[in-house]
Design a protein around this motif. Sequence first.
Motif: not given
Length: 442
Positions: A105-106, A110-111, A134-138
């Motif tokens: 996830v991390v 970042v990527h 984690p796509a929504i927050a990113v």
Amino acid sequence: MAASCVVLLALALMLLLLVAWKRWRWGRAARHVIVVVLGDVGRSPRMQYHALSLAKCGFSVTFLGFCTSKPHDELLQSDRIQIVSLTELQRLAVGPHILQYGVKVVFQAVHLLWKLMCRKPAAYIFLQNPPGLPAIAVCWFAGCLCGSKLVIDWHNYGYSIMGLVHGPGHPLVLLAKWYETLCGRLSHLNLCVTNAMREDLAENWGIKAVTVYDKPASFFKETPLDLQHQLFMKLSRTYSAFRACSEPSDSGMERSAFTERDAQSGTVTCLPGRPALLVSSTSWTEDEDFSILLAALESKGPLKEYYSRLICQKHFQHIQVCTPWLEAEDYPLLLGSADLGVCLHRSSSGLDLPMKVVDMFGCCLPVCAVNFQCLHELVKHEENGLVFEDSEELAAQLQMLFSKFPDPAGKLNQFCKNLRESEQLRWDESWKRTVLPLITDT
């Protein structure tokens, strides 16, 4: 006093510069959209359709996702769409499961953020959920930095799919539900696939969404007989189920299991007494139980390897089972050549609809579908197909539909006729009515 005036003047100037910069940035971004799938682009048809519709309406599109399988040719050939590959990190082979998941996830966060920040400014970021962690927050954070509005397209709930694997009470599932509930509210616009999901998002999540039903793309249609023959001959080179049981007596005839072609005239005809062609599309995931179909067939006469082993254990006398992976261009041709579709999708949330049925209906292909909460929004029992609860009921339906095959007066032909006469709305037209006004009025 003079110092205060200077400070106020400086603040006002900074504010004017900020407004001018944001307007300049918006002007550059207004006709650019980023589409994000934290999954395989080739296996994300709805997001491919979003990208194509945006391009046809004059937007330039950057499509971020994993490039594991080939997308549709129309997407690859569009000069307005750029596909940018994301790197997929395979889970670590050592350490506790939760640590492996955390590292993945991390890395993805970042990527994905780096890839988003390297793109030119976009007016909108269209994100498929699931997967949303984690796509929504990113995507929301990148949008804040770049002035982009986040559009979440809710296909299902990620936590409910995880619950099929780990159980609803697993810490990862509870974390995913908390994350989706919290971060799902960060979007500027929400789309969803059913009215049932729209109501659930409003009542239980405090999220207002617009229902955008899946509709078949223009290339999902009935396949002409000559193209059917070409497809069957192509598949017969790899899969024995499509090969003719016997060679034609006339050397000028070319034969598949279903059709034959006269080499001199080029005329293609259906073989007398040909077998029926039943198609069941799948991504071999936990929300589809193929043992239902295998049990039904037996009584009549990610999990691919598991079901392949089960298939090998069956002793069918009048049935051949084939599990091909089709090219994007061949898939609609096969659906348009088939006699019946079977859908084994059981929604993990009970709120999404199987897109494979939408595609089948676009090809005027009747469907037998396993029942769940909101299936009635798509499949009309005894009108465009049949709904079943278990393998015994499916077996009875198959027996009834195929007992006199091919029967011009049978239910299969009646269902096909109903689908032809329904004048189904296609994706592009539906998208222009529902989605385009939302992104041009905001």
